[in-house]
Design a protein around this motif. Structure first.
Motif, PDB file in Angstrom:
ATOM      1  N   ASP A  21     -19.477   4.809  32.086  1.00 49.43           N
ATOM      2  CA  ASP A  21     -18.757   5.618  31.164  1.00 49.43           C
ATOM      3  C   ASP A  21     -18.227   4.692  29.999  1.00 49.43           C
ATOM      4  O   ASP A  21     -18.084   5.222  29.153  1.00 49.43           O
ATOM      5  CB  ASP A  21     -17.419   6.235  32.205  1.00 49.43           C
ATOM      6  N   MET A  22     -17.996   3.354  30.193  1.00 45.30           N
ATOM      7  CA  MET A  22     -17.517   2.624  29.410  1.00 45.30           C
ATOM      8  C   MET A  22     -18.486   2.126  28.168  1.00 45.30           C
ATOM      9  O   MET A  22     -17.954   1.849  27.060  1.00 45.30           O
ATOM     10  CB  MET A  22     -16.699   1.116  30.165  1.00 45.30           C
ATOM     11  N   THR A  23     -19.600   1.896  28.525  1.00 39.97           N
ATOM     12  CA  THR A  23     -20.712   1.326  27.712  1.00 39.97           C
ATOM     13  C   THR A  23     -21.708   2.376  27.182  1.00 39.97           C
ATOM     14  O   THR A  23     -22.470   2.095  26.186  1.00 39.97           O
ATOM     15  CB  THR A  23     -21.565   0.245  28.548  1.00 39.97           C
ATOM     16  N   GLY A  24     -21.776   3.353  27.855  1.00 42.79           N
ATOM     17  CA  GLY A  24     -22.915   4.401  27.571  1.00 42.79           C
ATOM     18  C   GLY A  24     -24.262   3.961  28.220  1.00 42.79           C
ATOM     19  O   GLY A  24     -25.499   4.894  27.921  1.00 42.79           O
ATOM     20  N   TYR A  25     -24.500   3.026  28.936  1.00 41.49           N
ATOM     21  CA  TYR A  25     -25.637   2.867  29.279  1.00 41.49           C
ATOM     22  C   TYR A  25     -26.018   3.802  30.741  1.00 41.49           C
ATOM     23  O   TYR A  25     -24.821   3.854  31.553  1.00 41.49           O
ATOM     24  CB  TYR A  25     -25.872   1.217  29.951  1.00 41.49           C
ATOM     25  N   GLN A  26     -27.067   4.150  30.959  1.00 38.57           N
ATOM     26  CA  GLN A  26     -27.360   5.083  32.137  1.00 38.57           C
ATOM     27  C   GLN A  26     -27.204   4.244  33.570  1.00 38.57           C
ATOM     28  O   GLN A  26     -26.547   5.019  34.581  1.00 38.57           O
ATOM     29  CB  GLN A  26     -28.629   5.689  32.138  1.00 38.57           C
ATOM     30  N   MET A  27     -27.304   2.992  33.603  1.00 42.59           N
ATOM     31  CA  MET A  27     -27.631   2.281  34.801  1.00 42.59           C
ATOM     32  C   MET A  27     -26.927   0.870  34.582  1.00 42.59           C
ATOM     33  O   MET A  27     -26.986   0.106  33.600  1.00 42.59           O
ATOM     34  CB  MET A  27     -28.883   2.074  35.271  1.00 42.59           C
ATOM     35  N   SER A  28     -26.716   0.208  35.872  1.00 46.23           N
ATOM     36  CA  SER A  28     -26.456  -1.217  35.818  1.00 46.23           C
ATOM     37  C   SER A  28     -26.929  -1.978  37.201  1.00 46.23           C
ATOM     38  O   SER A  28     -27.393  -1.023  38.040  1.00 46.23           O
ATOM     39  CB  SER A  28     -25.011  -1.451  35.679  1.00 46.23           C
ATOM     40  N   LEU A  29     -27.006  -3.103  37.059  1.00 44.65           N
ATOM     41  CA  LEU A  29     -27.378  -3.907  38.405  1.00 44.65           C
ATOM     42  C   LEU A  29     -26.531  -5.190  38.335  1.00 44.65           C
ATOM     43  O   LEU A  29     -26.512  -5.922  37.435  1.00 44.65           O
ATOM     44  CB  LEU A  29     -28.840  -4.352  38.200  1.00 44.65           C
TER      45      LEU A  29
END
Ligand code: PLP
Length: 400
Positions: free
Chosen positions: A92-100
């Motif tokens: 929500d904060m960065t706009g990227y779909q995923m994180s690891l």
């Protein structure tokens, strides 16, 4: 016990891989720290920008304490009720779909390099084990063998070969050098948007935009290491935002926990991060419920207290005031937001003695390389506190 007791303990029983100022800290709150003799100092390093939210921010402390009462570690062998919330917050904060999620910054860099290589083979079709990654001279991305393999700093590297192949070093800030280095086997270009450890080196305007465009044209991933520059430090959420660049992969760490725990993460969209299959990568502590609860609170603070905007406004103010200091030692004052470097002339005798003198004035700052004093206070700092520090900094910069 006096300071010397603790200094001797450290020096006798610990490896000497740092050269710290001889100040033995025992307490921290907000922008202030205290040594064992009760002296107070303004923290102008923020643990290399891991303390953007200040020492022991109450909201993050509370999240840590609450989670301590429930569960701290599950390992990724099981699911937990914090990890998904952390992912969603990051997204929500960065706009990227995923994180690891990982722990240290260096691990997150390794995580990004691994997935970039896999993308190079699986998506771009680079012949097996021919993938190349382009990096910049003067980089700092961490301390693992692979990462130092593409360092240009002999002290970080020389004693520790053999090195990991597959990296090309080009001069930082030189777009044509990136263009010339790209070939069909190039999987990624990885850069710090501002080189913090190298002395707060800001590339020419248009460089990041240019590299991002070159990457797009050549089917190359653009990786931004925002471990130090990200999460508000430079006056935007990410330093890449200044050139409206959205890297294919962004790496964060440091302030992601507000100084409580080592927490890092790799951010990207599904076509990239979705490439990792079970067992291809992992971490025992990465994504622990404790880390996730702390990470969510640390991100909340960045948003709720408008830390990027604060850094922007106060940074401009502070850079202007520093630039007005009449000192024969100063070669240049530069920075973005509250990531600021004061470069001294070679004849000033090195930045270290100025940092030692600042300590005497109640200000803790650290030299980076030989001639640059870095000023990077917690982003929660008040303008009045900067005004308290300025005459003291001026006094030190005016020493003979
Ligand atoms: C600090 C830093 C790292 C390494 O992070 P660690 O947590 O010390 O492993 C990597 N890249 C940049 C730009 C950093 O500032």
């Amino acid at each position: 016990m006096n300071s010397q007791y603790y200094i001797d303990l450290e020096d006798k029983y610990g490896a000497h891989n740092y050269k710290p100022l001889d100040v033995v800290l025992t307490k921290g709150e907000g922008v202030w720290v205290e040594d064992i003799d009760g002296n107070r100092y303004l923290d102008f390093l923020s643990a290399y920008s891991a303390l953007n939210q200040g020492h022991r921010h109450p909201k993050i402390v509370k999240a840590l304490q609450d989670q301590l009462e429930r569960i701290t570690l599950t390992s990724r062998a099981f699911r937990n009720d914090q990890l998904g919330l952390f992912y969603k917050k990051l997204s929500d904060m960065t706009g990227y779909q995923m994180s690891l999620p990982m722990n240290s910054g260096a691990e997150a860099v390794e995580t990004a390099l691994k997935v970039a290589r896999k993308w190079g083979y699986a998506v771009k079709g680079i012949p097996k084990y021919e993938a190349e990654i382009i990096v910049a001279a003067g980089n700092f991305h961490g301390r693992t063998i692979t990462i130092i393999s593409f360092s240009s700093e002999p002290l970080y590297k020389d004693a520790f070969g053999p090195f990991t192949p597959g990296f090309k070093i080009v001069p930082f800030g030189d777009l044509e050098a990136v263009r010339a280095a790209i070939n069909p086997n190039t999987a990624a270009v990885m850069l710090e948007p501002i080189q913090g450890e190298n002395g707060v080196i800001i590339p020419p305007e248009g460089y990041l935009r240019g590299v991002a465009d070159l990457c797009k044209q050549n089917q190359v991933l653009f990786i931004a290491d925002e471990i130090q520059t990200g999460l508000g430090r430079t006056g935007k959420l990410f330093a890449s935002d200044y050139e409206k660049v959205r890297p294919d992969i962004t790496i964060i760490g440091k302030a992601l926990s507000g100084g409580m725990l080592p927490i890092s993460a790799v951010l990207a969209d599904e076509p990239i991060l979705g490439l990792y299959q079970p067992s291809e990568h992992g971490s025992t502590f990465g994504g622990s419920p404790l880390a996730c609860a702390v990470g969510i609170a640390a991100l909340d603070v960045i948003e709720e207290e408008n830390l990027p905007e604060r850094a922007f406004t106060l940074g401009n103010y502070f850079i202007d005031r520093l630039s007005e200091i009449p000192s024969a030692h100063i070669k240049e004052v530069r920075g973005r937001g509250l990531l600021i470097g004061v470069e001294l002339k070679p004849e000033a005798g090195g930045a270290r003695r100025f940092c030692e003198a600042l300590q005497g004035e109640g200000i803790l700052a650290k030299e980076t390389h030989d001639h640059v004093i870095r000023f990077a206070p917690p982003l929660i700092i008040e303008q009045e506190t900067l005004d308290w520090a300025l005459p003291r900094i001026a006094k030190v910069l005016q020493m003979p």
